[in-house]
Design a protein around this motif. Structure first.
Motif, PDB file in Angstrom:
ATOM      1  N   GLN A   9       1.355  -3.638   3.075  1.00  0.00           N
ATOM      2  CA  GLN A   9       0.355  -3.085   2.153  1.00  0.00           C
ATOM      3  C   GLN A   9      -1.033  -3.612   2.487  1.00  0.00           C
ATOM      4  O   GLN A   9      -2.029  -2.895   2.343  1.00  0.00           O
ATOM      5  CB  GLN A   9       0.722  -3.451   0.713  1.00  0.00           C
ATOM      6  N   ILE A  10      -1.120  -4.846   2.933  1.00  0.00           N
ATOM      7  CA  ILE A  10      -2.408  -5.442   3.290  1.00  0.00           C
ATOM      8  C   ILE A  10      -2.922  -4.887   4.615  1.00  0.00           C
ATOM      9  O   ILE A  10      -4.105  -4.548   4.743  1.00  0.00           O
ATOM     10  CB  ILE A  10      -2.276  -6.981   3.380  1.00  0.00           C
ATOM     11  N   VAL A  11      -2.033  -4.769   5.601  1.00  0.00           N
ATOM     12  CA  VAL A  11      -2.446  -4.382   6.952  1.00  0.00           C
ATOM     13  C   VAL A  11      -2.792  -2.902   7.038  1.00  0.00           C
ATOM     14  O   VAL A  11      -3.821  -2.513   7.602  1.00  0.00           O
ATOM     15  CB  VAL A  11      -1.343  -4.739   7.974  1.00  0.00           C
ATOM     16  N   GLU A  12      -1.928  -2.051   6.487  1.00  0.00           N
ATOM     17  CA  GLU A  12      -2.178  -0.603   6.564  1.00  0.00           C
ATOM     18  C   GLU A  12      -1.456   0.090   5.420  1.00  0.00           C
ATOM     19  O   GLU A  12      -0.312   0.510   5.558  1.00  0.00           O
ATOM     20  CB  GLU A  12      -1.699  -0.035   7.906  1.00  0.00           C
ATOM     21  N   PRO A  13      -2.104   0.203   4.257  1.00  0.00           N
ATOM     22  CA  PRO A  13      -1.434   0.767   3.075  1.00  0.00           C
ATOM     23  C   PRO A  13      -1.147   2.248   3.247  1.00  0.00           C
ATOM     24  O   PRO A  13      -1.786   2.951   4.027  1.00  0.00           O
ATOM     25  CB  PRO A  13      -2.439   0.523   1.957  1.00  0.00           C
ATOM     26  N   ASP A  56       5.484   3.274  10.719  1.00  0.00           N
ATOM     27  CA  ASP A  56       4.287   2.948  11.506  1.00  0.00           C
ATOM     28  C   ASP A  56       3.772   1.530  11.338  1.00  0.00           C
ATOM     29  O   ASP A  56       3.052   1.044  12.216  1.00  0.00           O
ATOM     30  CB  ASP A  56       3.138   3.907  11.123  1.00  0.00           C
ATOM     31  N   VAL A  57       4.082   0.877  10.227  1.00  0.00           N
ATOM     32  CA  VAL A  57       3.429  -0.407   9.942  1.00  0.00           C
ATOM     33  C   VAL A  57       4.340  -1.594  10.228  1.00  0.00           C
ATOM     34  O   VAL A  57       4.019  -2.445  11.061  1.00  0.00           O
ATOM     35  CB  VAL A  57       2.923  -0.453   8.489  1.00  0.00           C
ATOM     36  N   ILE A  58       5.463  -1.674   9.542  1.00  0.00           N
ATOM     37  CA  ILE A  58       6.343  -2.839   9.703  1.00  0.00           C
ATOM     38  C   ILE A  58       6.783  -3.034  11.161  1.00  0.00           C
ATOM     39  O   ILE A  58       6.800  -4.172  11.642  1.00  0.00           O
ATOM     40  CB  ILE A  58       7.552  -2.734   8.748  1.00  0.00           C
ATOM     41  N   PRO A  59       7.120  -1.964  11.907  1.00  0.00           N
ATOM     42  CA  PRO A  59       7.507  -2.169  13.313  1.00  0.00           C
ATOM     43  C   PRO A  59       6.400  -2.780  14.161  1.00  0.00           C
ATOM     44  O   PRO A  59       6.681  -3.326  15.238  1.00  0.00           O
ATOM     45  CB  PRO A  59       7.861  -0.760  13.799  1.00  0.00           C
ATOM     46  N   ASN A  60       5.148  -2.687  13.698  1.00  0.00           N
ATOM     47  CA  ASN A  60       4.020  -3.193  14.477  1.00  0.00           C
ATOM     48  C   ASN A  60       3.435  -4.486  13.919  1.00  0.00           C
ATOM     49  O   ASN A  60       2.319  -4.866  14.280  1.00  0.00           O
ATOM     50  CB  ASN A  60       2.933  -2.116  14.566  1.00  0.00           C
ATOM     51  N   LEU A  61       4.187  -5.171  13.057  1.00  0.00           N
ATOM     52  CA  LEU A  61       3.803  -6.502  12.598  1.00  0.00           C
ATOM     53  C   LEU A  61       4.463  -7.518  13.524  1.00  0.00           C
ATOM     54  O   LEU A  61       5.686  -7.527  13.667  1.00  0.00           O
ATOM     55  CB  LEU A  61       4.257  -6.736  11.153  1.00  0.00           C
ATOM     56  N   ARG A  76     -11.105  -1.941  -7.926  1.00  0.00           N
ATOM     57  CA  ARG A  76     -11.661  -1.216  -6.793  1.00  0.00           C
ATOM     58  C   ARG A  76     -10.932  -1.576  -5.499  1.00  0.00           C
ATOM     59  O   ARG A  76     -10.674  -0.709  -4.658  1.00  0.00           O
ATOM     60  CB  ARG A  76     -13.157  -1.511  -6.681  1.00  0.00           C
ATOM     61  N   VAL A  77     -10.591  -2.872  -5.340  1.00  0.00           N
ATOM     62  CA  VAL A  77      -9.839  -3.304  -4.163  1.00  0.00           C
ATOM     63  C   VAL A  77      -8.475  -2.623  -4.126  1.00  0.00           C
ATOM     64  O   VAL A  77      -8.028  -2.148  -3.075  1.00  0.00           O
ATOM     65  CB  VAL A  77      -9.674  -4.841  -4.159  1.00  0.00           C
ATOM     66  N   MET A  78      -7.794  -2.552  -5.282  1.00  0.00           N
ATOM     67  CA  MET A  78      -6.474  -1.923  -5.318  1.00  0.00           C
ATOM     68  C   MET A  78      -6.554  -0.436  -4.983  1.00  0.00           C
ATOM     69  O   MET A  78      -5.666   0.110  -4.331  1.00  0.00           O
ATOM     70  CB  MET A  78      -5.823  -2.129  -6.686  1.00  0.00           C
ATOM     71  N   LYS A  79      -7.629   0.217  -5.413  1.00  0.00           N
ATOM     72  CA  LYS A  79      -7.732   1.663  -5.195  1.00  0.00           C
ATOM     73  C   LYS A  79      -8.270   2.022  -3.817  1.00  0.00           C
ATOM     74  O   LYS A  79      -8.004   3.113  -3.313  1.00  0.00           O
ATOM     75  CB  LYS A  79      -8.618   2.288  -6.278  1.00  0.00           C
ATOM     76  N   THR A  80      -9.038   1.116  -3.199  1.00  0.00           N
ATOM     77  CA  THR A  80      -9.633   1.428  -1.893  1.00  0.00           C
ATOM     78  C   THR A  80      -8.954   0.644  -0.778  1.00  0.00           C
ATOM     79  O   THR A  80      -8.226   1.215   0.034  1.00  0.00           O
ATOM     80  CB  THR A  80     -11.136   1.134  -1.918  1.00  0.00           C
ATOM     81  N   CYS A  81      -9.142  -0.661  -0.745  1.00  0.00           N
ATOM     82  CA  CYS A  81      -8.573  -1.469   0.337  1.00  0.00           C
ATOM     83  C   CYS A  81      -7.052  -1.374   0.389  1.00  0.00           C
ATOM     84  O   CYS A  81      -6.453  -1.341   1.473  1.00  0.00           O
ATOM     85  CB  CYS A  81      -8.977  -2.936   0.182  1.00  0.00           C
ATOM     86  N   LEU A  82      -6.401  -1.335  -0.792  1.00  0.00           N
ATOM     87  CA  LEU A  82      -4.942  -1.308  -0.837  1.00  0.00           C
ATOM     88  C   LEU A  82      -4.382   0.079  -1.130  1.00  0.00           C
ATOM     89  O   LEU A  82      -3.160   0.253  -1.202  1.00  0.00           O
ATOM     90  CB  LEU A  82      -4.442  -2.308  -1.891  1.00  0.00           C
ATOM     91  N   GLU A  83      -5.248   1.066  -1.325  1.00  0.00           N
ATOM     92  CA  GLU A  83      -4.852   2.464  -1.496  1.00  0.00           C
ATOM     93  C   GLU A  83      -3.680   2.625  -2.457  1.00  0.00           C
ATOM     94  O   GLU A  83      -2.658   3.252  -2.138  1.00  0.00           O
ATOM     95  CB  GLU A  83      -4.512   3.086  -0.139  1.00  0.00           C
ATOM     96  N   VAL A 118       4.153  -4.441  -5.527  1.00  0.00           N
ATOM     97  CA  VAL A 118       3.773  -4.774  -4.149  1.00  0.00           C
ATOM     98  C   VAL A 118       2.252  -4.816  -4.028  1.00  0.00           C
ATOM     99  O   VAL A 118       1.686  -5.727  -3.403  1.00  0.00           O
ATOM    100  CB  VAL A 118       4.381  -3.759  -3.157  1.00  0.00           C
ATOM    101  N   VAL A 119       1.564  -3.845  -4.634  1.00  0.00           N
ATOM    102  CA  VAL A 119       0.101  -3.830  -4.605  1.00  0.00           C
ATOM    103  C   VAL A 119      -0.452  -5.068  -5.320  1.00  0.00           C
ATOM    104  O   VAL A 119      -1.411  -5.693  -4.850  1.00  0.00           O
ATOM    105  CB  VAL A 119      -0.442  -2.537  -5.258  1.00  0.00           C
ATOM    106  N   TYR A 120       0.156  -5.437  -6.448  1.00  0.00           N
ATOM    107  CA  TYR A 120      -0.268  -6.624  -7.195  1.00  0.00           C
ATOM    108  C   TYR A 120      -0.083  -7.883  -6.347  1.00  0.00           C
ATOM    109  O   TYR A 120      -0.966  -8.753  -6.304  1.00  0.00           O
ATOM    110  CB  TYR A 120       0.538  -6.726  -8.486  1.00  0.00           C
ATOM    111  N   TYR A 121       1.056  -8.017  -5.678  1.00  0.00           N
ATOM    112  CA  TYR A 121       1.291  -9.162  -4.789  1.00  0.00           C
ATOM    113  C   TYR A 121       0.224  -9.207  -3.697  1.00  0.00           C
ATOM    114  O   TYR A 121      -0.312 -10.276  -3.374  1.00  0.00           O
ATOM    115  CB  TYR A 121       2.677  -9.055  -4.156  1.00  0.00           C
TER     116      TYR A 121
END
Length: 577
Positions: free
Chosen positions: A128-132, A141-146, A470-477, A495-498
């Motif tokens: 969620q942090i790297v690519e929501p 697309d995300v977890i396989p590339n961590l 704003r962070v939850m709606k933009t950065c964390l989508e 998950v977004v809250y974490y």
């Protein structure tokens, strides 16, 4: 292998839905088997799913899309570029200790999983942090590339998110417990606010209801309340149907927070004018012996005539204004204060026939901010300018007025198609009144002995909670939300809250509020490495002030090296705060 919906009528209860998968058996041909039971159409409708057939087909489409992605993969399709920037988020979890992993697994012990549940929840947080995005995106697309992360099937992700949603408060409580063990939490002041998130659907259900959207949309929404501690680190959240008022959730969250965290002293709740109601005041001072800081609008009917006169009065010693200036001598704001007993009335219980009257001794602080005054006057001037042309012919379309409708006197109405055309004129009295009160704000607090400037500073820290939304709606989508089952929705927001909490801990605790959260997001998402044929890695990240600050703060001498070994990367993931 592909998936499809099987409909059957096994009983008088009606149509029963299942997901079936078709597969090929060498020498025997195509076979079908049950993959997952969805339930009776009638039961699904009772749970709030308006169109169970379409809902089931949506799940089928996602499964087939995920299966197609696996089927079409070719040699070399697996990306050699990995995100390593999430080592910062991992360091936060590591700082909270192995005990947190133990307790998360205990809380989740009823989940029949073949993996470590604490690692699963943390991996979803990293994604969620790297690519929501959607859970399908996280899987594909995300977890396989961590770098170095565990992998999970799409079903495991969906089932796990649904499971944590059933008791999401428990996972919040575990997180809070270990934050308090690592960093002292200041719980004497709590900041509270609410927002809502939209769903791109037509119908409503039990939770996704149409209501006043913060973004002016007409889609169904779900409400969220958020509570921060005195250091602005998230402390709790609640979700509620989109058509409900947020006001009852203020005291509920405060009381839950005190109970879960063993807080026995007074808590000063800080919230904006939208949560300033007599029932919340009664609950704070009469029922819980807590305190509050609210704002109160000085416009319209919010104040009595005597209170309005006091706001503007400046020629009496008892109403003397005090100036607060910056280091260059420029006026930041002015304030004056008074202490008195103020009357309130409300229904204590929803079923009460009569309102209960009570009084509270309060300090009221009126402030005047010249910058705010100039901004508000410009806004009023723009609205009036737009209205001049609309009311020239004494008729307007109400839907076209928007917020500026408050400056219009509406008269007789006529219907034209789907629009209502109304005879109107400018309300000069209301315009002049709002211009006279531009820049003024009224703070109301139970803390009668507190310094006025401290109350002002405490209230204006509310920008942090608005910024968190704003962070939850933009950065964390966090929206739009791509799931429909209530428990899965709750799990998604957990998950977004974490993710928000981890990033706030990075910003405020690990880096001492020296690096803004947006810069930390940029670093984490941009610190990627590409594996070479020789087994080493090439650093793709660019040199930025944020990168240099992180390198210096944490003493990571090899953070900026172009060539990194596996050992170098593994050492990054051992970073400690």
């Amino acid at each position: 292998m592909s998936f499809f919906v099987k409909k059957s009528v096994p009983s008088k209860k009606g149509v029963y839905l299942q997901i079936y998968e078709s597969f090929y058996v060498p020498g025997k041909g195509k076979r079908n088997r049950s993959y997952k039971a969805l339930g009776y159409v009638s039961d699904l409708k009772a749970k709030g799913i308006a169109d169970p057939i379409a809902w089931a087909q949506g799940q089928i489409d996602e499964l087939n899309e995920a299966q197609g992605a696996r089927k079409d993969a070719q040699i070399g399709d697996s990306s050699t570029s990995k995100n390593a920037g999430y080592f910062l988020a991992k360091a936060v979890f590591d700082a909270l200790g192995k005990g947190m992993d133990r307790d998360l697994n205990i809380v989740a012990r009823l989940h029949k999983s073949q993996y470590d549940f604490a690692t699963f929840l943390k991996t979803l947080t990293y994604a969620q942090i790297v690519e929501p995005g959607s859970k399908l995106k996280a899987f594909r697309d995300v977890i396989p590339n961590l770098y170095g992360a565990e992998s999970y099937t799409y079903d495991q992700i969906l089932d796990g998110v649904n499971f944590i949603g059933k008791d999401f408060h428990k996972y919040v409580e575990v997180l809070n417990h270990f934050i308090a063990k690592k960093w002292e939490r200041r719980l004497g002041v709590g900041y509270f606010d609410c927002t809502n998130y939209y769903f791109e659907i037509d119908g409503e259900d039990e939770w996704r209801r149409k209501g006043p959207s913060k973004e002016g949309r007409h889609d169904p929404i779900i409400g969220q309340s958020l509570l921060l501690d005195a250091d602005m680190v998230p402390l709790d959240m609640e979700l509620y149907p989109g058509n409900e008022s947020e006001k009852p959730y203020l005291r509920q969250r405060i009381e839950d927070m005190k109970s879960r965290n063993g807080v026995t002293g007074r808590v000063i709740q800080v919230a904006d004018k939208g949560l300033n109601c007599a029932r919340n005041v009664y609950a704070a001072v009469k029922e819980a012996d807590d305190g509050y800081i609210f704002s109160k609008s000085v416009h319209g009917k919010n104040l009595s005539e005597a209170e309005k006169k006091w706001v503007l009065l400046a020629d009496e010693e008892a109403n003397k204004w005090h100036d607060v200036r910056d280091e260059r001598g420029k006026l930041r704001y002015r304030y004056k204060e008074c202490v008195d007993d103020f009357a309130y009335k409300c229904r204590i219980d929803p079923g009460d026939e009569r309102e209960t009257e009570f009084s509270v001794r309060e300090k009221r602080i009126v402030t005047y901010n010249p910058s705010l005054a100039a901004k508000q006057r410009r806004e009023i001037a723009r609205m009036v300018e737009r209205l001049q042309s609309k009311v020239t012919y004494k008729e307007v379309v109400r839907e076209e007025l928007g917020e500026s409708v408050k400056y219009v006197k509406l008269k007789a109405a006529t219907v034209e198609g789907e629009k209502v055309r109304i005879a109107a004129s400018l309300d000069r009295e209301r315009i002049d009144e709002d211009l006279s009160y531009a820049g003024y704000n009224l703070l109301v607090t139970s803390e009668v002995d507190a310094d006025a400037k401290e109350i002002y500073r405490a209230y204006h820290n509310l920008w942090r909670i608005e910024h968190s939304f704003r962070v939850m709606k933009t950065c964390l989508e966090a929206r739009p939300v791509y799931v429909s089952d209530p428990n899965t929705i709750f799990g998604h927001f957990l998950v977004v809250y974490y993710a928000l909490t981890v990033m706030r801990l990075l910003e405020l605790k690990a880096f001492g509020d020296k690096l803004p959260i947006e810069q930390l997001f940029d670093f984490i998402r941009g610190y990627n490495v590409t594996e070479t044929r020789e087994g080493g890695f090439v650093n793709n990240a660019t040199d930025t002030p944020t990168y240099r600050a992180i390198k210096e703060k944490l003493g990571l001498s090899k953070l900026g090296n172009v060539y990194l070994s596996k050992k170098d990367l593994d050492n990054l993931f051992k970073t400690e705060f």
